[in-house]
Scaffold this motif. Sequence first.
Motif, mmCIF file in Angstrom:
data_model
loop_
_atom_site.group_PDB
_atom_site.id
_atom_site.type_symbol
_atom_site.label_atom_id
_atom_site.label_comp_id
_atom_site.label_asym_id
_atom_site.label_seq_id
_atom_site.Cartn_x
_atom_site.Cartn_y
_atom_site.Cartn_z
ATOM 1 N N GLU A 14 4.337 3.067 -5.379
ATOM 2 C CA GLU A 14 4.504 1.014 -5.378
ATOM 3 C C GLU A 14 4.205 0.378 -4.411
ATOM 4 O OE1 GLU A 14 3.511 -0.522 -9.186
ATOM 5 O OE2 GLU A 14 2.898 1.704 -8.887
ATOM 6 N N LEU A 15 5.911 1.036 -3.956
ATOM 7 C CA LEU A 15 5.703 0.312 -2.343
ATOM 8 C C LEU A 15 4.723 0.333 -1.099
ATOM 9 C CD1 LEU A 15 7.009 -1.747 -0.215
ATOM 10 C CD2 LEU A 15 8.658 -0.304 0.012
ATOM 11 N N GLY A 16 3.970 1.871 -1.314
ATOM 12 C CA GLY A 16 3.157 2.796 -0.971
ATOM 13 C C GLY A 16 1.734 1.812 -1.115
ATOM 14 N N ARG A 17 2.064 1.576 -2.443
ATOM 15 C CA ARG A 17 0.310 1.021 -2.792
ATOM 16 C C ARG A 17 -0.249 0.041 -2.302
ATOM 17 N NH1 ARG A 17 -0.671 -2.394 -7.631
ATOM 18 N NH2 ARG A 17 1.143 -1.921 -8.657
ATOM 19 N N VAL A 18 1.035 -1.321 -2.317
ATOM 20 C CA VAL A 18 1.117 -2.259 -2.054
ATOM 21 C C VAL A 18 0.743 -2.890 -0.587
ATOM 22 C CG1 VAL A 18 2.843 -4.987 -1.472
ATOM 23 C CG2 VAL A 18 3.069 -3.525 -3.455
ATOM 24 N N ALA A 19 1.721 -2.362 0.417
ATOM 25 C CA ALA A 19 1.321 -1.922 2.176
ATOM 26 C C ALA A 19 0.186 -1.244 2.177
ATOM 27 C CB ALA A 19 2.293 -0.887 2.501
ATOM 28 N N ASN A 20 -0.768 -0.526 1.536
ATOM 29 C CA ASN A 20 -2.399 0.093 2.262
ATOM 30 C C ASN A 20 -2.772 -1.323 1.410
ATOM 31 O OD1 ASN A 20 -2.449 2.362 2.987
ATOM 32 N ND2 ASN A 20 -0.981 3.694 0.778
ATOM 33 N N ARG A 24 -4.576 -2.614 4.321
ATOM 34 C CA ARG A 24 -5.898 -2.181 4.733
ATOM 35 C C ARG A 24 -7.297 -3.761 4.795
ATOM 36 N NH1 ARG A 24 -5.467 1.284 0.512
ATOM 37 N NH2 ARG A 24 -5.583 0.212 -1.007
ATOM 38 N N ALA A 25 -6.085 -5.169 4.224
ATOM 39 C CA ALA A 25 -6.954 -5.968 4.341
ATOM 40 C C ALA A 25 -6.521 -6.765 5.711
ATOM 41 C CB ALA A 25 -6.160 -7.733 3.119
ATOM 42 N N GLY A 26 -5.713 -6.035 6.460
ATOM 43 C CA GLY A 26 -5.173 -6.535 8.026
ATOM 44 C C GLY A 26 -4.460 -7.272 7.595
ATOM 45 N N ILE A 27 -3.264 -6.982 6.969
ATOM 46 C CA ILE A 27 -2.193 -8.099 6.519
ATOM 47 C C ILE A 27 -0.898 -7.429 7.373
ATOM 48 C CG2 ILE A 27 -0.582 -9.067 5.226
ATOM 49 C CD1 ILE A 27 -3.473 -11.052 4.976
ATOM 50 N N ASN A 28 -0.389 -8.364 8.647
ATOM 51 C CA ASN A 28 1.118 -8.114 8.916
ATOM 52 C C ASN A 28 2.343 -8.269 8.301
ATOM 53 O OD1 ASN A 28 2.590 -6.523 11.512
ATOM 54 N ND2 ASN A 28 2.986 -8.269 11.543
ATOM 55 N N ILE A 29 2.838 -7.448 7.790
ATOM 56 C CA ILE A 29 4.538 -7.884 7.265
ATOM 57 C C ILE A 29 5.236 -8.968 7.814
ATOM 58 C CG2 ILE A 29 6.213 -7.602 5.746
ATOM 59 C CD1 ILE A 29 3.870 -5.395 4.615
ATOM 60 N N ALA A 53 -3.768 -12.666 2.694
ATOM 61 C CA ALA A 53 -2.700 -11.879 1.202
ATOM 62 C C ALA A 53 -3.300 -12.120 -0.107
ATOM 63 C CB ALA A 53 -1.329 -11.996 2.217
ATOM 64 N N ARG A 54 -3.310 -13.718 -0.669
ATOM 65 C CA ARG A 54 -3.574 -13.914 -1.667
ATOM 66 C C ARG A 54 -4.879 -13.263 -2.178
ATOM 67 N NH1 ARG A 54 -3.901 -19.221 -1.143
ATOM 68 N NH2 ARG A 54 -2.283 -19.241 -1.403
ATOM 69 N N ALA A 56 -5.882 -10.773 -1.179
ATOM 70 C CA ALA A 56 -5.969 -8.948 -1.477
ATOM 71 C C ALA A 56 -4.922 -8.630 -2.846
ATOM 72 C CB ALA A 56 -5.395 -8.622 0.089
ATOM 73 N N LEU A 57 -4.263 -9.197 -2.898
ATOM 74 C CA LEU A 57 -3.182 -8.909 -3.846
ATOM 75 C C LEU A 57 -4.158 -8.716 -5.159
ATOM 76 C CD1 LEU A 57 0.396 -10.488 -2.975
ATOM 77 C CD2 LEU A 57 -0.331 -7.871 -2.913
ATOM 78 N N ARG A 58 -4.697 -10.146 -5.391
ATOM 79 C CA ARG A 58 -5.966 -10.661 -6.318
ATOM 80 C C ARG A 58 -6.612 -9.444 -6.535
ATOM 81 N NH1 ARG A 58 -6.254 -16.871 -5.073
ATOM 82 N NH2 ARG A 58 -4.030 -17.515 -6.465
ATOM 83 N N ASP A 59 -7.245 -9.291 -6.039
ATOM 84 C CA ASP A 59 -8.376 -8.168 -5.825
ATOM 85 C C ASP A 59 -8.590 -6.598 -6.037
ATOM 86 O OD1 ASP A 59 -10.092 -10.245 -4.688
ATOM 87 O OD2 ASP A 59 -10.557 -9.537 -3.005
ATOM 88 N N ALA A 60 -6.371 -6.793 -5.483
ATOM 89 C CA ALA A 60 -6.368 -5.177 -5.935
ATOM 90 C C ALA A 60 -5.279 -5.390 -7.384
ATOM 91 C CB ALA A 60 -5.233 -4.638 -4.791
ATOM 92 N N ASN A 61 -5.873 -6.446 -8.160
ATOM 93 C CA ASN A 61 -4.999 -6.856 -9.113
ATOM 94 C C ASN A 61 -3.777 -5.932 -9.818
ATOM 95 O OD1 ASN A 61 -7.219 -7.078 -11.239
ATOM 96 N ND2 ASN A 61 -7.726 -5.450 -11.133
ATOM 97 N N ILE A 62 -2.493 -6.206 -8.511
ATOM 98 C CA ILE A 62 -1.152 -6.841 -8.361
ATOM 99 C C ILE A 62 -0.646 -8.259 -8.698
ATOM 100 C CG2 ILE A 62 0.360 -6.219 -6.710
ATOM 101 C CD1 ILE A 62 -1.456 -4.625 -5.263
ATOM 102 N N ARG A 63 -0.087 -8.367 -9.848
ATOM 103 C CA ARG A 63 0.182 -9.611 -9.770
ATOM 104 C C ARG A 63 1.634 -9.817 -8.972
ATOM 105 N NH1 ARG A 63 3.020 -9.649 -15.562
ATOM 106 N NH2 ARG A 63 4.017 -8.007 -14.462
#
Length: 125
Positions: A14-20, A24-29, A53-54, A56-63
Amino acid sequence: MRDFVLHLTHRPGELGRVANVLGRAGINIKSIAAMTFGNQGVVRVIPDNVDTARSALRDANIRFEESELVTVLLENQAGKLADVADKLSNAGLNVQAAYVVGLEGDLVDLAFAVDDVKKAKKLLE
């Protein structure tokens, strides 16, 4: 500065999914906090680009939930966090999250998610 709160299932990957997704969207945490409670996980992320980031998360269906953060620069010494925590508490503010977002010499840059951002900003100016 804003953070994203992600409620995930506590399972491998799960953490890897979010990090990926963010990578991929070029976001630095800029800062991250993660923990689990039973079969649920919570990840809080401060991205370097909120809009991307917003999306990318929406496109990946991550709430996610999003909140504005309050920042404060403190001397990096014993008791300084207690001083800030006491100020927030005495003003009736609830802290939902705290992050270290930078260290420079003898200074530490902290960010807080609180229940009343406007009040906290005025208090910590």
